[in-house]
Design a protein around this motif. Sequence first.
Motif, PDB file in Angstrom:
ATOM      1  N   UNK A  71      38.194 -25.277   3.423  1.00  0.00           N
ATOM      2  CA  UNK A  71      37.184 -26.449   3.595  1.00  0.00           C
ATOM      3  C   UNK A  71      36.484 -26.194   5.299  1.00  0.00           C
ATOM      4  N   UNK A  72      35.236 -26.041   5.314  1.00  0.00           N
ATOM      5  CA  UNK A  72      34.817 -26.019   6.807  1.00  0.00           C
ATOM      6  C   UNK A  72      34.303 -27.325   7.099  1.00  0.00           C
ATOM      7  N   UNK A  73      34.757 -27.814   8.452  1.00  0.00           N
ATOM      8  CA  UNK A  73      34.157 -28.862   8.962  1.00  0.00           C
ATOM      9  C   UNK A  73      32.798 -28.355  10.122  1.00  0.00           C
ATOM     10  N   UNK A  74      31.741 -28.944   9.816  1.00  0.00           N
ATOM     11  CA  UNK A  74      30.498 -28.529  10.411  1.00  0.00           C
ATOM     12  C   UNK A  74      29.928 -29.639  10.939  1.00  0.00           C
ATOM     13  N   UNK A  75      29.667 -29.531  12.300  1.00  0.00           N
ATOM     14  CA  UNK A  75      29.039 -30.367  13.123  1.00  0.00           C
ATOM     15  C   UNK A  75      27.397 -30.157  13.408  1.00  0.00           C
ATOM     16  N   UNK A  76      26.416 -30.952  13.010  1.00  0.00           N
ATOM     17  CA  UNK A  76      25.217 -30.618  13.363  1.00  0.00           C
ATOM     18  C   UNK A  76      24.662 -31.229  14.664  1.00  0.00           C
ATOM     19  N   UNK A  77      24.257 -30.353  15.772  1.00  0.00           N
ATOM     20  CA  UNK A  77      24.166 -31.097  16.887  1.00  0.00           C
ATOM     21  C   UNK A  77      22.711 -30.787  17.852  1.00  0.00           C
ATOM     22  N   UNK A  78      22.055 -31.729  18.392  1.00  0.00           N
ATOM     23  CA  UNK A  78      20.968 -31.253  19.206  1.00  0.00           C
ATOM     24  C   UNK A  78      20.987 -31.910  20.454  1.00  0.00           C
ATOM     25  N   UNK A  79      20.515 -30.985  21.508  1.00  0.00           N
ATOM     26  CA  UNK A  79      20.686 -31.089  22.773  1.00  0.00           C
ATOM     27  C   UNK A  79      19.085 -31.462  23.737  1.00  0.00           C
ATOM     28  N   UNK A  80      19.321 -32.041  24.479  1.00  0.00           N
ATOM     29  CA  UNK A  80      18.179 -31.967  25.417  1.00  0.00           C
ATOM     30  C   UNK A  80      17.172 -32.948  25.402  1.00  0.00           C
ATOM     31  N   UNK A  81      17.481 -33.883  24.496  1.00  0.00           N
ATOM     32  CA  UNK A  81      16.631 -35.227  24.288  1.00  0.00           C
ATOM     33  C   UNK A  81      15.184 -34.715  24.067  1.00  0.00           C
ATOM     34  N   UNK A  82      14.876 -33.789  23.442  1.00  0.00           N
ATOM     35  CA  UNK A  82      13.611 -33.471  23.105  1.00  0.00           C
ATOM     36  C   UNK A  82      12.938 -34.186  21.950  1.00  0.00           C
ATOM     37  N   UNK A  83      11.718 -34.587  22.226  1.00  0.00           N
ATOM     38  CA  UNK A  83      10.764 -35.617  21.296  1.00  0.00           C
ATOM     39  C   UNK A  83      10.760 -34.735  19.950  1.00  0.00           C
TER      40      UNK A  83
ATOM     41  N   UNK B 249      12.712 -33.392  18.409  1.00  0.00           N
ATOM     42  CA  UNK B 249      14.148 -33.691  17.324  1.00  0.00           C
ATOM     43  C   UNK B 249      14.184 -34.753  16.590  1.00  0.00           C
ATOM     44  N   UNK B 250      13.086 -35.679  16.754  1.00  0.00           N
ATOM     45  CA  UNK B 250      12.949 -36.889  16.100  1.00  0.00           C
ATOM     46  C   UNK B 250      12.492 -36.599  14.472  1.00  0.00           C
ATOM     47  N   UNK B 251      12.004 -35.463  14.284  1.00  0.00           N
ATOM     48  CA  UNK B 251      11.404 -35.039  12.950  1.00  0.00           C
ATOM     49  C   UNK B 251      12.897 -34.650  12.189  1.00  0.00           C
ATOM     50  N   UNK B 252      14.051 -34.571  13.001  1.00  0.00           N
ATOM     51  CA  UNK B 252      15.269 -34.406  12.127  1.00  0.00           C
ATOM     52  C   UNK B 252      15.727 -35.687  11.193  1.00  0.00           C
ATOM     53  N   UNK B 253      15.110 -36.817  11.928  1.00  0.00           N
ATOM     54  CA  UNK B 253      15.535 -37.984  11.292  1.00  0.00           C
ATOM     55  C   UNK B 253      15.548 -38.224   9.616  1.00  0.00           C
ATOM     56  N   UNK B 254      14.392 -37.759   9.209  1.00  0.00           N
ATOM     57  CA  UNK B 254      14.238 -37.876   7.813  1.00  0.00           C
ATOM     58  C   UNK B 254      14.626 -36.604   7.100  1.00  0.00           C
ATOM     59  N   UNK B 255      14.802 -35.527   7.785  1.00  0.00           N
ATOM     60  CA  UNK B 255      15.556 -34.507   6.926  1.00  0.00           C
ATOM     61  C   UNK B 255      16.931 -34.885   6.884  1.00  0.00           C
ATOM     62  N   UNK B 256      17.502 -35.375   7.879  1.00  0.00           N
ATOM     63  CA  UNK B 256      19.083 -35.505   7.724  1.00  0.00           C
ATOM     64  C   UNK B 256      19.372 -36.746   6.787  1.00  0.00           C
ATOM     65  N   UNK B 257      18.609 -37.818   6.768  1.00  0.00           N
ATOM     66  CA  UNK B 257      18.561 -38.765   5.723  1.00  0.00           C
ATOM     67  C   UNK B 257      18.381 -38.255   4.653  1.00  0.00           C
TER      68      UNK B 257
END
Length: 283
Positions: free
Chosen positions: A47-59, A61-69
Amino acid sequence: MEILRTERGGARRLGTREDQVLLVCIGACLAAILIASVLLAERAPGVAVVSIEFDDTLADQLSARSILAEHRMHATFFVNSGRLDRPGYLTVDELRALASDGHEIGGHTVDHARLPGLPAREQRRQICDDRRALLALGFAVSDFAYPAGAYDSISAGLVRSCGYDSARRAGGLGSPACIFCARVESIPPRDPAVTRTPGSLRRSDRLPRIQALVRRAQQDAGWMQLTFHHICDACEEYSISREDLSALLDWLAEERDAGRVVILTVRQVIHGARPPPRTLAVD
């Protein structure tokens, strides 16, 4: 040099005893590498533990919100407090929306300063003031990422003294072809102030390459941090398109539902939380 006489009276040179021992050792090492390669290839996936991470406060990145949800996943966003509300960067309200979804907000220095070489006083300001500013905005900030993954002994020490539980570097994990290199980060990490990664992912890192990183974590039952920056269509070298991010999360969701992957934020990994994947659903 030892001399061995042959039946015809000739002579054949043999190496010294030290040379012979060296040849035996080399042969044994090659055999060990071959055996290790076979064993690693035949090991059943863990079993792998995976963390999805976004750096630098880039605008963007807000589009990831709906994809993650959509995929019932949480990510960690490493934020530069001095960039908030500036053009091209996330706003405080957008960051609060991400936090309200259950995503972790981490520190990344005030101004995205490259820390090594800076005076200790400036490093302290960048690291500690960033955390204080984010805490003042109401975010529970416990983890840090070094800008550009660069650190020195001063910055690693300040991460601890400023109250962070972990800090992420760039690199530290070897390529799949390197038998004796660290392939994944351990849980708990070997050094929480300098957690290891394969480096930030680039536009050229297509789905098969990222899948290979996750499979390495499955083989070793370890932690793989996937670090992203821009979400856009080929706008920057360090970017991933919405389509490719969605495809990656589709695959990770399949692995999660099959019990081969657990998606956790950095805070959850550092604090030892290992909830079943289905407890990560976004309301």
